[in-house]
Design an enzyme around this catalytic site. Structure first.
Site, PDB file in Angstrom:
ATOM      1  N   GLY A  93       0.812  -1.216   0.000  1.00 48.81           N
ATOM      2  CA  GLY A  93       0.000   0.000   0.000  1.00 48.81           C
ATOM      3  C   GLY A  93       0.842   1.260   0.000  1.00 48.81           C
ATOM      4  O   GLY A  93       0.576   2.208   0.742  1.00 48.81           O
ATOM      5  N   ALA A  94       1.866   1.276  -0.872  1.00 55.33           N
ATOM      6  CA  ALA A  94       2.764   2.440  -0.911  1.00 55.33           C
ATOM      7  C   ALA A  94       2.294   3.474  -1.928  1.00 55.33           C
ATOM      8  O   ALA A  94       3.030   4.409  -2.238  1.00 55.33           O
ATOM      9  CB  ALA A  94       4.183   1.985  -1.221  1.00 55.33           C
ATOM     10  N   SER A  96      -0.189   5.546  -1.525  1.00 54.25           N
ATOM     11  CA  SER A  96      -0.719   6.783  -0.933  1.00 54.25           C
ATOM     12  C   SER A  96      -0.395   6.830   0.552  1.00 54.25           C
ATOM     13  O   SER A  96       0.162   5.886   1.111  1.00 54.25           O
ATOM     14  CB  SER A  96      -2.231   6.904  -1.166  1.00 54.25           C
ATOM     15  N   GLY A  97      -0.735   7.955   1.172  1.00 53.95           N
ATOM     16  CA  GLY A  97      -0.670   8.097   2.620  1.00 53.95           C
ATOM     17  C   GLY A  97       0.651   7.705   3.250  1.00 53.95           C
ATOM     18  O   GLY A  97       1.734   8.060   2.776  1.00 53.95           O
ATOM     19  N   GLY A  99       2.205   4.808   3.512  1.00 55.26           N
ATOM     20  CA  GLY A  99       3.097   3.943   2.731  1.00 55.26           C
ATOM     21  C   GLY A  99       3.940   4.744   1.757  1.00 55.26           C
ATOM     22  O   GLY A  99       5.165   4.539   1.639  1.00 55.26           O
ATOM     23  N   SER A 226      -2.678   0.420  15.311  1.00 55.18           N
ATOM     24  CA  SER A 226      -3.280   1.736  15.571  1.00 55.18           C
ATOM     25  C   SER A 226      -3.833   1.871  16.971  1.00 55.18           C
ATOM     26  O   SER A 226      -4.214   0.891  17.614  1.00 55.18           O
ATOM     27  CB  SER A 226      -4.396   2.049  14.586  1.00 55.18           C
ATOM     28  N   TYR A 273     -12.630  -2.741  10.969  1.00 52.95           N
ATOM     29  CA  TYR A 273     -11.296  -2.143  10.793  1.00 52.95           C
ATOM     30  C   TYR A 273     -10.504  -2.205  12.094  1.00 52.95           C
ATOM     31  O   TYR A 273      -9.343  -2.621  12.114  1.00 52.95           O
ATOM     32  CB  TYR A 273     -11.422  -0.681  10.330  1.00 52.95           C
TER      33      TYR A 273
HETATM   34  P1  NDP Z   1      -4.332   5.241   2.683  1.00 52.53           P
HETATM   35  O1  NDP Z   1      -5.703   4.892   2.270  1.00 52.53           O
HETATM   36  O2  NDP Z   1      -3.751   6.527   2.239  1.00 52.53           O
HETATM   37  O3  NDP Z   1      -3.347   4.091   2.250  1.00 52.53           O
HETATM   38  C1  NDP Z   1      -3.723   2.759   2.253  1.00 52.53           C
HETATM   39  C2  NDP Z   1      -2.989   2.016   1.183  1.00 52.53           C
HETATM   40  O4  NDP Z   1      -3.416   0.663   1.187  1.00 52.53           O
HETATM   41  C3  NDP Z   1      -3.250   2.566  -0.215  1.00 52.53           C
HETATM   42  O5  NDP Z   1      -2.033   2.558  -0.904  1.00 52.53           O
HETATM   43  C4  NDP Z   1      -4.196   1.547  -0.802  1.00 52.53           C
HETATM   44  O6  NDP Z   1      -4.111   1.419  -2.203  1.00 52.53           O
HETATM   45  C5  NDP Z   1      -3.671   0.289  -0.136  1.00 52.53           C
HETATM   46  N1  NDP Z   1      -4.600  -0.821  -0.249  1.00 52.53           N
HETATM   47  C6  NDP Z   1      -5.895  -0.855   0.104  1.00 52.53           C
HETATM   48  N2  NDP Z   1      -6.416  -2.046  -0.214  1.00 52.53           N
HETATM   49  C7  NDP Z   1      -5.441  -2.777  -0.782  1.00 52.53           C
HETATM   50  C8  NDP Z   1      -5.381  -4.067  -1.336  1.00 52.53           C
HETATM   51  N3  NDP Z   1      -6.440  -4.858  -1.391  1.00 52.53           N
HETATM   52  N4  NDP Z   1      -4.210  -4.489  -1.836  1.00 52.53           N
HETATM   53  C9  NDP Z   1      -3.130  -3.699  -1.808  1.00 52.53           C
HETATM   54  N5  NDP Z   1      -3.134  -2.471  -1.313  1.00 52.53           N
HETATM   55  C10 NDP Z   1      -4.282  -2.005  -0.803  1.00 52.53           C
HETATM   56  O7  NDP Z   1      -4.333   5.133   4.283  1.00 52.53           O
HETATM   57  P2  NDP Z   1      -3.171   5.392   5.353  1.00 52.53           P
HETATM   58  O8  NDP Z   1      -1.914   5.765   4.699  1.00 52.53           O
HETATM   59  O9  NDP Z   1      -3.752   6.247   6.399  1.00 52.53           O
HETATM   60  O10 NDP Z   1      -3.032   3.939   5.985  1.00 52.53           O
HETATM   61  C11 NDP Z   1      -1.833   3.230   6.011  1.00 52.53           C
HETATM   62  C12 NDP Z   1      -1.748   2.419   7.277  1.00 52.53           C
HETATM   63  O11 NDP Z   1      -1.702   3.278   8.401  1.00 52.53           O
HETATM   64  C13 NDP Z   1      -2.915   1.476   7.520  1.00 52.53           C
HETATM   65  O12 NDP Z   1      -2.423   0.252   7.999  1.00 52.53           O
HETATM   66  C14 NDP Z   1      -3.721   2.173   8.590  1.00 52.53           C
HETATM   67  O13 NDP Z   1      -4.430   1.255   9.359  1.00 52.53           O
HETATM   68  C15 NDP Z   1      -2.601   2.814   9.377  1.00 52.53           C
HETATM   69  N6  NDP Z   1      -2.962   3.911  10.244  1.00 52.53           N
HETATM   70  C16 NDP Z   1      -3.472   5.069   9.724  1.00 52.53           C
HETATM   71  C17 NDP Z   1      -3.802   6.107  10.555  1.00 52.53           C
HETATM   72  C18 NDP Z   1      -4.343   7.382  10.056  1.00 52.53           C
HETATM   73  O14 NDP Z   1      -4.649   8.233  10.880  1.00 52.53           O
HETATM   74  N7  NDP Z   1      -4.480   7.583   8.759  1.00 52.53           N
HETATM   75  C19 NDP Z   1      -3.596   6.009  12.009  1.00 52.53           C
HETATM   76  C20 NDP Z   1      -3.042   4.757  12.425  1.00 52.53           C
HETATM   77  C21 NDP Z   1      -2.734   3.765  11.571  1.00 52.53           C
HETATM   78  P3  NDP Z   1      -4.823   2.456  -3.206  1.00 52.53           P
HETATM   79  O15 NDP Z   1      -3.923   3.637  -3.259  1.00 52.53           O
HETATM   80  O16 NDP Z   1      -4.866   1.685  -4.466  1.00 52.53           O
HETATM   81  O17 NDP Z   1      -6.162   2.747  -2.630  1.00 52.53           O
HETATM   82 MG1  PMR Z   2     -10.676   9.455  16.916  1.00 48.69          MG
HETATM   83  C1  PMR Z   2      -8.208  11.669  22.101  1.00 48.69           C
HETATM   84  C2  PMR Z   2      -7.576  11.343  21.109  1.00 48.69           C
HETATM   85  C3  PMR Z   2      -7.989  10.749  19.856  1.00 48.69           C
HETATM   86  C4  PMR Z   2      -7.103  10.234  18.953  1.00 48.69           C
HETATM   87  C5  PMR Z   2      -5.608  10.223  19.052  1.00 48.69           C
HETATM   88  C6  PMR Z   2      -7.847   9.705  17.876  1.00 48.69           C
HETATM   89  C7  PMR Z   2      -7.286   9.060  16.787  1.00 48.69           C
HETATM   90  N1  PMR Z   2      -9.186   9.913  18.110  1.00 48.69           N
HETATM   91  C8  PMR Z   2      -9.316  10.554  19.330  1.00 48.69           C
HETATM   92  C9  PMR Z   2     -10.505  10.938  19.946  1.00 48.69           C
HETATM   93  C10 PMR Z   2     -11.773  10.892  19.386  1.00 48.69           C
HETATM   94  N2  PMR Z   2     -12.059  10.392  18.179  1.00 48.69           N
HETATM   95  C11 PMR Z   2     -13.005  11.356  20.018  1.00 48.69           C
HETATM   96  C12 PMR Z   2     -13.103  11.968  21.367  1.00 48.69           C
HETATM   97  C13 PMR Z   2     -14.013  11.119  19.121  1.00 48.69           C
HETATM   98  C14 PMR Z   2     -15.491  11.394  19.295  1.00 48.69           C
HETATM   99  C15 PMR Z   2     -15.803  12.746  18.866  1.00 48.69           C
HETATM  100  C16 PMR Z   2     -13.414  10.527  17.960  1.00 48.69           C
HETATM  101  C17 PMR Z   2     -14.124  10.144  16.843  1.00 48.69           C
HETATM  102  C18 PMR Z   2     -13.549   9.469  15.763  1.00 48.69           C
HETATM  103  C19 PMR Z   2     -14.231   8.946  14.607  1.00 48.69           C
HETATM  104  C20 PMR Z   2     -15.666   9.037  14.265  1.00 48.69           C
HETATM  105  N3  PMR Z   2     -12.195   9.137  15.676  1.00 48.69           N
HETATM  106  C21 PMR Z   2     -12.030   8.453  14.551  1.00 48.69           C
HETATM  107  C22 PMR Z   2     -13.228   8.308  13.884  1.00 48.69           C
HETATM  108  C23 PMR Z   2     -12.986   7.550  12.707  1.00 48.69           C
HETATM  109  O1  PMR Z   2     -13.784   7.228  11.836  1.00 48.69           O
HETATM  110  C24 PMR Z   2     -11.545   7.130  12.720  1.00 48.69           C
HETATM  111  C25 PMR Z   2     -11.535   5.651  12.992  1.00 48.69           C
HETATM  112  O2  PMR Z   2     -11.895   5.203  14.029  1.00 48.69           O
HETATM  113  O3  PMR Z   2     -11.107   4.860  12.060  1.00 48.69           O
HETATM  114  C26 PMR Z   2     -11.115   3.482  12.444  1.00 48.69           C
HETATM  115  C27 PMR Z   2     -10.953   7.838  13.899  1.00 48.69           C
HETATM  116  C28 PMR Z   2      -9.649   7.934  14.393  1.00 48.69           C
HETATM  117  N4  PMR Z   2      -9.351   8.552  15.580  1.00 48.69           N
HETATM  118  C29 PMR Z   2      -7.989   8.517  15.755  1.00 48.69           C
HETATM  119  C30 PMR Z   2      -7.403   7.832  14.649  1.00 48.69           C
HETATM  120  C31 PMR Z   2      -5.930   7.571  14.470  1.00 48.69           C
HETATM  121  C32 PMR Z   2      -8.417   7.481  13.824  1.00 48.69           C
HETATM  122  C33 PMR Z   2      -8.152   6.859  12.469  1.00 48.69           C
HETATM  123  C34 PMR Z   2      -8.143   5.493  12.245  1.00 48.69           C
HETATM  124  C35 PMR Z   2      -7.061   4.547  12.646  1.00 48.69           C
HETATM  125  O4  PMR Z   2      -6.991   4.090  13.763  1.00 48.69           O
HETATM  126  O5  PMR Z   2      -6.274   4.191  11.821  1.00 48.69           O
END
Ligand code: NDP
Ligand code: PMR
Ligand code: LMG
Length: 398
Positions: A93-94, A96-97, A99, A226, A273
């Protein structure tokens, strides 16, 4: 508001700003905090559980924790470092984001060749060019983690390149927060767990042999975790919460016949997720327990920070996508840019001080890494073993 009050606690932040202030000081400072304050502390990167406070291991400073991590054998010698060949890192998944940012950070060092394992070849190629990566620093290879056949084909094609495998980063993920009905992988597993966990589970098992054979001084396998999968945090307590239960849904095939959720419950895309992230963190620890000693490979996971602008939220409602970045930036202060998050993951790939195996890394607001504590479920060894065995059956390894 509870959240707001907790989030703007100056004491927490001022401590963070003192780059070298030890974790013990922080812990002492936070010991008397309320539940919300504890949770807030985790968001800005550390959750202080009672267990952790009682553990003498954590009474050393944050820097000491990372410095005491065992450095890989060869990296101590500057001479050997000079002659060391370029490392090869496969990143799923490199395109975007996180990766992409990690691929870019590694390529920029001149010490890495990155294999970008992506489902959309053209998108990945364009993405690499758009961030200014040079042709000789990367190769795009096709990998669709939502198909076990594709995973096997990727492994074959990678082996045909005859590149060594020095680091594998399991990064790709899908998130379907608004889906009302489950969708499924090629083999019929619910899509989020099928892609994020099962696809990576097979990939990592198959590529373990290749990692073993590498002569690189510090071989690593990293599975991105995460905070939202960890119920010992505020983020992990936002409903729906992760919970694998007794894995009955997974054991019955995760195919929607009985259930499409690991715990056997009703489909919920956000929970699926978060469950998949718990699986990622459990798998890393099980790999560590089974293979670290035998292979010398370092297994690690991490929470890179909240990268609120990535494609991960593409299926969320537009209002969420609009408000989520400012919410994380100004209220929780958990926000990190893609670039910063990429640097963090690149450290876990190659920094000698992050060479310890079995660790879930996190970062403070001043970007110091530390070994974080996983939730009870995400560190449950029994569950990890069971998950391993059930997953092996589903992907055809047992
Ligand atoms: P993105 O959506 O930007 O990146 C995800 C990547 O995964 C994309 O390159 C996407 O491809 C690829 N992907 C999705 N499905 C497949 C598949 N079937 N086969 C191969 N590749 C696939 O999200 P992030 O960069 O945010 O996420 C990267 C990682 O970071 C994840 O593991 C996520 O759980 C983790 N993470 C993200 C957080 C955040 O706040 N964003 C917080 C904590 C963890 P394509 O470009 O083709 O869609
Ligand atoms: Mg969250 C207090 C800290 C904190 C942090 C570090 C995250 C990270 N979140 C926090 C708090 C809250 N979030 C609170 C108080 C709320 C209620 C208002 C809230 C809500 C919320 C939603 C609806 N948060 C989310 C969502 C998502 O849809 C995201 C998710 O859960 O994806 C699974 C998300 C996230 N919050 C984060 C992080 C890192 C996410 C992104 C997803 C991930 O774990 O990769
Ligand atoms: C679930 O709902 C769905 O049910 C599920 O289907 C799936 O989509 C899942 O994780 C995805 O979400 C979660 C729902 C319930 O959360 C929300 O709907 C909240 C969405 C808000 C997202 C963040 C945007 C906030 C915007 C704030 C404004 C930003 C402004 C910019 C800043 C400028 C500042 C200078 O969530 C809950 O039930 C919440 C329970 C959380 C427990 C923790 C309680 C903490 C206190 C809550 C206070 C909340 C205050 C924050 C924001 C207010 C939002 C309007």
């Amino acid at each position: 508001m509870a959240l707001h009050a907790a989030c703007s606690l100056p004491s927490t932040i001022s401590i963070q700003k003192e780059g070298k202030i030890s974790a013990s000081l922080k812990e002492t400072t936070l010991t008397g905090f309320s539940f919300y304050n504890h949770l807030r502390a985790d968001n800005i990167s550390t959750l202080l559980t009672i267990k952790r406070r009682q553990n003498p291991r954590f009474s050393t400073g944050i820097r000491a924790q990372t410095v005491t991590a065992t450095p890989p054998a060869n990296e101590a010698s500057p001479e050997k470092k000079k002659t060391q060949r370029k490392g090869t890192a496969v990143i799923t998944g490199a395109s975007s984001g996180l990766g992409l940012a990690t691929a870019k950070a590694l390529a920029d060092t001149g010490k890495w060749h990155v294999v970008m394992a992506c489902r959309n070849f053209l998108k990945a190629e364009k993405a690499a060019r758009s961030v200014g990566m040079s042709k000789e620093d990367y190769t795009v290879m096709h990998l669709d983690l939502a198909s076990l056949e594709s995973v096997k084909q990727f492994v074959d094609s990678f082996r045909r390149t005859e590149r060594p495998l020095d680091v594998l980063v399991c990064n790709a993920a899908v998130y379907q927060p608004t889906a009302k009905e489950p969708s499924f992988t090629a083999e019929g597993f619910e899509l989020s767990v099928g892609t994020n966990h099962l696809g990576h589970f097979l990939l990592s098992r198959l590529l373990l042999d290749d990692l073993k054979q590498s002569d690189y001084p510090s071989k690593r396998m990293i599975i991105v975790g995460s905070i939202t999968g960890n119920t010992n945090t505020l983020a992990g307590n936002v409903p729906p919460k992760a919970n694998l239960g007794d894995l009955r849904g997974l054991a019955s095939g995760l195919n929607g016949q009985n259930s499409s959720m690991i715990d056997g419950g009703e489909f919920d895309g956000a929970k699926a997720y978060k469950d998949s992230k718990v699986c990622n963190m459990l798998t890393m620890q099980e790999l560590h327990r089974r293979y670290h000693e035998e292979t010398g490979v370092t297994f690690a996971s991490l929470y890179p920070g909240c990268i609120a602008t990535t494609g991960l939220f593409r299926e969320h409602i537009p209002l969420f996508r609009l408000l989520f970045p400012p919410f994380q930036k100004y209220i929780t202060k958990g926000y990190v840019s893609e670039e910063e998050a990429g640097k963090r993951l690149a450290q876990v790939v190659s920094d000698p001080s992050l060479g310890k195996s079995g660790v879930y890394w996190s970062w403070n607001n001043n970007s110091s890494s530390f070994e974080n504590q996983l939730s009870k479920e995400a560190s449950d060894a029994e569950k990890a073993k069971k998950l391993w065995e059930v997953s092996e059956k589903l992907v055809g390894l047992a």
